[in-house]
Scaffold this motif. Structure first.
Motif, short mmCIF file in Angstrom:
data_model
loop_
_atom_site.label_atom_id
_atom_site.label_comp_id
_atom_site.label_asym_id
_atom_site.label_seq_id
_atom_site.Cartn_x
_atom_site.Cartn_y
_atom_site.Cartn_z
N SER A 1 0.95 -1.19 0.01
CA SER A 1 -0.11 0.02 -0.06
C SER A 1 0.81 1.20 0.01
O SER A 1 0.44 2.29 -0.27
CB SER A 1 -1.07 0.08 1.17
OG SER A 1 -0.02 0.09 2.30
N LEU B 1 2.59 2.45 2.54
CA LEU B 1 2.86 3.07 3.94
C LEU B 1 4.08 2.79 4.55
O LEU B 1 4.54 3.52 5.50
CB LEU B 1 1.80 2.58 4.93
CG LEU B 1 0.12 3.01 4.32
CD1 LEU B 1 -1.01 2.41 5.12
CD2 LEU B 1 -0.07 4.32 4.39
N PRO C 1 3.71 7.40 -5.15
CA PRO C 1 3.09 7.89 -4.01
C PRO C 1 1.85 6.99 -3.41
O PRO C 1 1.22 6.61 -4.42
CB PRO C 1 2.84 9.27 -4.10
CG PRO C 1 3.45 9.43 -5.28
CD PRO C 1 3.73 8.27 -6.31
N VAL C 2 1.67 6.87 -2.23
CA VAL C 2 0.42 6.26 -1.56
C VAL C 2 -0.79 6.41 -2.35
O VAL C 2 -1.44 5.42 -2.84
CB VAL C 2 0.30 6.64 -0.16
CG1 VAL C 2 -0.98 5.68 0.31
CG2 VAL C 2 1.23 6.20 0.61
N GLU C 3 -1.19 7.68 -2.66
CA GLU C 3 -2.49 8.12 -3.14
C GLU C 3 -2.64 7.79 -4.69
O GLU C 3 -3.67 7.67 -5.08
CB GLU C 3 -2.81 9.52 -2.95
CG GLU C 3 -1.81 10.68 -3.60
CD GLU C 3 -0.55 10.89 -2.56
OE1 GLU C 3 -0.39 9.99 -1.55
OE2 GLU C 3 -0.14 12.01 -2.61
N VAL D 1 -4.93 1.04 -4.28
CA VAL D 1 -4.95 -0.22 -3.64
C VAL D 1 -6.12 0.17 -2.63
O VAL D 1 -6.21 1.42 -2.07
CB VAL D 1 -3.96 -0.63 -2.67
CG1 VAL D 1 -2.69 -0.80 -3.68
CG2 VAL D 1 -3.47 0.55 -1.85
N LYS E 1 -3.34 8.21 7.15
CA LYS E 1 -2.77 7.31 6.18
C LYS E 1 -3.76 6.52 5.31
O LYS E 1 -3.59 6.32 4.30
CB LYS E 1 -1.80 6.14 6.75
CG LYS E 1 -0.52 6.59 7.41
CD LYS E 1 0.09 5.52 7.89
CE LYS E 1 1.66 6.10 8.54
NZ LYS E 1 2.18 5.14 9.51
N ALA F 1 -6.53 7.78 4.61
CA ALA F 1 -7.01 8.61 3.64
C ALA F 1 -6.09 8.74 2.12
O ALA F 1 -6.68 8.68 1.31
CB ALA F 1 -7.14 10.05 4.24
N ARG F 2 -4.99 8.50 2.70
CA ARG F 2 -3.89 8.14 1.45
C ARG F 2 -4.25 7.20 0.70
O ARG F 2 -4.18 7.23 -0.53
CB ARG F 2 -2.54 8.45 1.98
CG ARG F 2 -2.09 9.73 2.79
CD ARG F 2 -1.77 11.04 2.01
NE ARG F 2 -0.73 10.60 1.10
CZ ARG F 2 0.40 11.00 0.98
NH1 ARG F 2 0.86 11.18 2.30
NH2 ARG F 2 1.24 10.66 0.04
N THR F 3 -4.41 6.21 1.26
CA THR F 3 -4.59 4.78 0.23
C THR F 3 -5.89 5.10 -0.19
O THR F 3 -6.28 4.32 -1.33
CB THR F 3 -4.72 3.46 1.24
OG1 THR F 3 -5.84 3.87 2.11
CG2 THR F 3 -3.47 3.52 2.28
N LEU F 4 -6.76 5.95 0.01
CA LEU F 4 -8.01 5.96 -0.54
C LEU F 4 -7.78 6.90 -1.85
O LEU F 4 -8.72 7.41 -2.46
CB LEU F 4 -9.12 6.49 0.19
CG LEU F 4 -9.82 5.46 1.25
CD1 LEU F 4 -10.27 6.04 2.23
CD2 LEU F 4 -10.36 4.33 0.67
N GLY F 5 -6.51 7.39 -2.14
CA GLY F 5 -6.39 8.36 -3.45
C GLY F 5 -6.20 9.60 -3.09
O GLY F 5 -6.56 10.29 -4.25
N VAL F 6 -6.30 10.26 -1.66
CA VAL F 6 -6.34 11.43 -1.43
C VAL F 6 -5.02 11.99 -1.27
O VAL F 6 -4.34 11.44 -0.23
CB VAL F 6 -7.27 11.60 -0.40
CG1 VAL F 6 -7.29 13.14 -0.04
CG2 VAL F 6 -8.84 11.12 -0.88
N GLY F 7 -4.54 13.01 -1.75
CA GLY F 7 -3.21 13.72 -1.68
C GLY F 7 -2.86 14.31 -0.25
O GLY F 7 -4.13 14.29 0.52
#
Lengths: 356, 205
Positions: free
Chosen positions: A47, A49, A74-76, A80, B101, B103-109
């Motif tokens: 992911s 992280l 980058p994560v975003e 995933v 974190k 929120a970031r994995t949901l594609g938000v910068g």
């Protein structure tokens, strides 16, 4: 299919070292192993992280990480969908807003349509509530829905049912099955429950102390002596999938291939398929069919494998599906069990537990 | 007015670990422990007419700091800086970093994550910081008296009370000012309390 390819090394300041490489070959892959084996770390690396010291991760045709090329998505941007054991719903937003949090405005192809996700996960009545007013199972469904609505290319689940009691676990498991069937989304989930692994996963990766122990199809991997090494006290759990069941006179019958299995009373015959669980220690093996027993189930099968542990022997029998039986070393010697031998598995109806 | 800087520093101190963090912390908190008069004196040395900075500001922005109204703002901002940063930082520290974190994995910068997750959840710290800073600015005396002195255009409540107390007819004006101060302070607290409670109700009902 070779959807995810993963190869990473990382050393933690605590001294724990992780060195893992695998490829997924199925739709649903399970990372399996005792706690502290590094399963969650692998998910965190995929992911984004956690950045490993060295590594390459590829998802479909897209590189997520390649430390040789100094590349790290980058994560975003990784697409995933992550679901954690403790859900991590945003407490200041309603379920509705939580669900829509990761929804993209762009006109990219959206396989996950909002109303469909709400339907499949039965979230309709929860939309206006805040996460603090939801039960554990409801939260987990919301977290799953939120991850799906961010249009992920892979679903990563870190012990999604770890915090739930057995009953709820089964219900959430049923929702997970629905999701996988509905959208055919590649899924990687961390687990240490054999029942859920067998039910959900079609590919299994067993980890221990930061290393991969074995890889393969769940039935085989769970039975090999290497993966059994850590789970000595439990052993494999038998899980039989029943697709056809009916009532004859006052008996409930389930079909395993051509053989019949006498079941404890069913509440509802229409809920199919369902699963029957029993422990290897509940099975009795016999090399000839015995008459005059009260035991209802006599399943004929062939011995596939013998796993000798220090104090007992696990016998894998193919009765149409895989069944594990536990016998003592003495019994194995006396019965002269070997691979390819025809045996009868005796199973009391009472020892069967029905799982939906 | 300086809220964005406060937010940035507060968030930064709450989340990041970096070498020399202790030095930044000391600098941020310095004006909290230093005698305000000393802070005011230092500010005066930096901004008094004739220094390069004062020349620069008046040449390009037509702004005079020392002995003028902007000086009040500078003194208030410097004095309330540590209180504000501390409180905002506490607010952000109470936000679970894993939510960010997630929120970031949901594609938000990260910028969007800050405004949609960190800021709303750390909101109480920011509100508390604003109230504290407001109260501090209202009561600030030492640094202000050094930097802007006392003039018709740069009179704050504490400065005025201080001047009036030596006059025989000052008692009436002082009592007005005391009442005004009381209302301002109580009002600020009431507003912050109201906002905090409203937030709580919304989140947990």
């Amino acid at each position: 299919m070779n959807f995810l390819s993963f190869q990473c090394q990382h050393q933690f300041s605590s001294g724990f070292e992780i060195d893992v490489a695998f490829k997924t070959e199925g739709l649903v892959t399970s990372l399996f192993g005792p706690s502290g084996s590094g399963k969650s770390t692998v998910l965190a690396m995929i992911s984004g992280l956690l950045s490993p010291t060295f590594g390459k991760i590829r998802l479909g045709s897209k590189w997520l990480l390649d430390t040789d090329q100094r590349f790290c998505e980058p994560v975003e941007n990784r697409r995933v969908g992550v679901v954690f054991q403790d859900q991590l719903l945003f407490p200041h937003m309603t379920v509705n807003v939580n669900l829509r949090f990761g929804q993209k405005n762009e006109n990219i192809k959206k396989p996950f349509e909002f109303n469909r996700v709400v339907d499949v996960l039965e979230l309709g009545s929860l939309l206006d509530r805040y996460p603090n007013n939801l039960s554990g199972g409801e939260r987990q469904r919301v977290a799953l829905g939120r991850a799906l609505l961010s249009s992920p290319e892979i679903l990563l689940m870190d012990e999604p049912m770890g915090a739930l009691d057995d009953n709820l676990k089964l219900r959430v498991l049923a929702y997970l099955e629905r999701v996988v069937n509905e959208w055919k989304i590649p899924t990687l989930f961390v687990s240490h429950g054999q029942a859920e692994v067998r039910r959900l996963a079609d590919w299994l990766i067993v980890m221990k102390k930061g290393k991969v122990l074995s890889v393969g199809e769940p039935d085989q991997v769970l039975g090999s002596s290497t993966s059994l090494a850590w789970t000595n006290s439990v052993g494999p759990v038998n899980l039989l999938r029943i697709e056809t069941a009916y009532k004859r006179d006052d008996c409930w019958i389930g079909k395993i291939g051509v053989q019949e299995l006498n079941l404890p009373p069913l509440k509802d015959l229409n809920l199919k398929p369902f699963y029957v669980r029993c422990l290897p220690s509940d099975l009795t093996l016999s090399v000839q069919d015995v008459q005059g027993l009260s035991t209802r189930n006599h399943l004929n099968g062939i011995v596939q494998e013998l796993v000798e542990l220090s104090d007992r022997v696990l016998v894998r029998v193919d009765v149409g599906q895989t069944l594990w039986a536990e016998v003592t070393p003495q019994a194995m010697r006396e019965l002269k069990l070997y691979r390819g031998l025809s045996v009868t598995c005796l199973l009391k109806t009472r020892s069967l537990k029905i799982l939906w | 007015m300086y809220l964005d800087i406060f937010l940035f520093v507060g968030y930064f101190l709450a989340r990041r670990q970096f070498p020399g963090k202790w030095l930044v912390e000391i600098l941020v908190n310095l004006s909290l422990v230093m005698p305000p008069v000393v802070t005011g004196y230092l500010l005066l040395q930096v901004f008094k007419p004739g220094t390069p900075l004062a020349w620069f500001l008046s040449k390009f922005f037509g702004m005079k700091i020392a002995f003028e109204f902007p000086g009040l703002v500078v003194a208030a901002a410097v004095m309330s800086f540590p209180l504000m940063v501390r409180s905002i930082r506490l607010g952000f520290q109470s936000v679970d970093p894993r939510l960010e974190k997630m929120a970031r994995t949901l594609g938000v910068g990260w910028v969007s994550t800050f405004f949609r997750i960190s800021l709303p959840l750390g909101r109480n710290g920011v509100i508390a910081g604003c109230v504290l800073a407001f109260a501090r600015s209202l009561g600030e005396f030492g640094a202000t008296v050094m930097l802007v002195s006392q003039r018709e255009s740069t009179r704050t409540i504490p400065l005025l009370i201080y001047t009036l107390k030596d006059r025989s007819d000052g008692i009436v004006e002082i009592s007005y000012l005391v009442v005004v101060s009381l209302f301002l302070a109580a009002g600020a607290l009431a507003i912050s309390e109201y906002i905090a409670r409203k937030g709580l109700r919304r989140e947990f009902s």
